[in-house]
Design an enzyme around this catalytic site. Structure first.
Site, PDB file in Angstrom:
ATOM      1  N   HIS A 182       0.842  -1.208   0.000  1.00 25.89           N
ATOM      2  CA  HIS A 182       0.000   0.000   0.000  1.00 25.89           C
ATOM      3  C   HIS A 182       0.875   1.256   0.000  1.00 25.89           C
ATOM      4  O   HIS A 182       0.619   2.214  -0.735  1.00 25.89           O
ATOM      5  CB  HIS A 182      -0.879   0.049   1.262  1.00 25.89           C
ATOM      6  CG  HIS A 182      -1.906  -1.021   1.368  1.00 25.89           C
ATOM      7  ND1 HIS A 182      -2.013  -1.850   2.464  1.00 25.89           N
ATOM      8  CD2 HIS A 182      -2.899  -1.404   0.522  1.00 25.89           C
ATOM      9  CE1 HIS A 182      -3.036  -2.684   2.292  1.00 25.89           C
ATOM     10  NE2 HIS A 182      -3.581  -2.440   1.119  1.00 25.89           N
ATOM     11  N   LYS A 236     -17.585  -7.243   7.478  1.00 27.06           N
ATOM     12  CA  LYS A 236     -16.308  -7.962   7.555  1.00 27.06           C
ATOM     13  C   LYS A 236     -15.871  -8.058   9.001  1.00 27.06           C
ATOM     14  O   LYS A 236     -16.253  -7.238   9.817  1.00 27.06           O
ATOM     15  CB  LYS A 236     -15.244  -7.208   6.750  1.00 27.06           C
ATOM     16  CG  LYS A 236     -15.092  -7.676   5.323  1.00 27.06           C
ATOM     17  CD  LYS A 236     -13.789  -7.154   4.740  1.00 27.06           C
ATOM     18  CE  LYS A 236     -13.624  -7.503   3.284  1.00 27.06           C
ATOM     19  NZ  LYS A 236     -12.403  -6.886   2.724  1.00 27.06           N
ATOM     20  N   ARG A 286      -1.821  -6.021  -8.470  1.00 28.34           N
ATOM     21  CA  ARG A 286      -0.589  -6.770  -8.185  1.00 28.34           C
ATOM     22  C   ARG A 286      -0.330  -7.821  -9.238  1.00 28.34           C
ATOM     23  O   ARG A 286       0.798  -8.036  -9.652  1.00 28.34           O
ATOM     24  CB  ARG A 286      -0.704  -7.456  -6.817  1.00 28.34           C
ATOM     25  CG  ARG A 286      -0.653  -6.491  -5.658  1.00 28.34           C
ATOM     26  CD  ARG A 286      -1.085  -7.163  -4.381  1.00 28.34           C
ATOM     27  NE  ARG A 286      -2.476  -7.589  -4.486  1.00 28.34           N
ATOM     28  CZ  ARG A 286      -3.217  -7.981  -3.471  1.00 28.34           C
ATOM     29  NH1 ARG A 286      -2.694  -8.043  -2.260  1.00 28.34           N
ATOM     30  NH2 ARG A 286      -4.465  -8.326  -3.629  1.00 28.34           N
ATOM     31  N   SER A 331      -2.527  -7.892   2.905  1.00 26.86           N
ATOM     32  CA  SER A 331      -2.814  -7.832   4.344  1.00 26.86           C
ATOM     33  C   SER A 331      -3.201  -9.226   4.848  1.00 26.86           C
ATOM     34  O   SER A 331      -2.808  -9.638   5.938  1.00 26.86           O
ATOM     35  CB  SER A 331      -3.964  -6.859   4.617  1.00 26.86           C
ATOM     36  OG  SER A 331      -3.646  -5.579   4.154  1.00 26.86           O
TER      37      SER A 331
END
Ligand code: PNS
Length: 168
Positions: A23, A47, A96, A134
């Site tokens: 990030h 979440k 990514r 993460s």
């Protein structure tokens, strides 16, 4: 055609649970392209995050202090509505690998349908960071692996505190 904005504000949205070096790399490159970059943490009640929104905001602020034109905020509801309220014309996202592409394309097209005046801009992850997420960082520390270099040192300390009971 609407007039070009004099000051370009971009939103970099995400969960940031927690912020990683991936990030950070994206923020460092993205901020050079705009006048103001807002790192926006989704307040998502569905979440089950590891860190609360306040903890995630504090970590982001800690590691992003060096950037004058980066602010850290949180948001609820639709991203495009928040972006419009914030005066942003861009949404910044990182890609990514090809596996990110489908999800990102779907979100970008849906966001464009909701608000055609807001563009999504993608930056490719730096090759040194393209494998960091993460989720994996949390899994590695939970299983006793070494996360040095994957997250900023303050975040590493918070993760160790959370998973290994180590003091800061
Ligand atoms: O880092 P993440 O968890 O992949 O980020 C996902 C995020 C926060 C960008 C996305 O879930 C989002 O924008 N949520 C806000 C609700 C919304 O606008 N949903 C419609 C997206 S098309």
């Amino acid at each position: 055609m609407p007039p070009k904005p004099t000051s370009v504000i971009a939103i970099y949205p995400g969960s940031f649970d927690p912020i990683t070096n991936g990030h950070l790399d994206l923020i460092a490159r993205g901020v050079k392209l705009v006048d103001q970059l807002v790192v926006a943490i989704l307040r998502n009640e569905t979440k089950q995050p590891l860190f609360s929104v306040d903890e995630r905001m504090a970590m982001c602020r800690d590691v992003l202090g060096e950037f004058e034109n980066v602010t850290v905020e949180c948001f609820n509801g639709l991203l495009v509505n928040y972006a419009a309220e914030r005066g942003a014309t861009l949404i910044l996202r990182g890609i990514r690998a090809i596996s990110d592409y489908e999800y990102e394309l779907q979100m970008a097209l849906m966001n464009r349908r909701l608000r055609p005046d807001i563009e999504t801009v993608f930056l490719m992850s730096g090759e040194a960071h393209s494998f960091i997420s993460s989720r994996l960082v949390k899994e590695i520390i939970r299983l006793g692996g070494n996360i040095a270099g994957l997250v900023p040192p303050v975040v590493e300390a918070r993760l160790k505190e959370r998973f290994l009971g180590e003091q800061k």
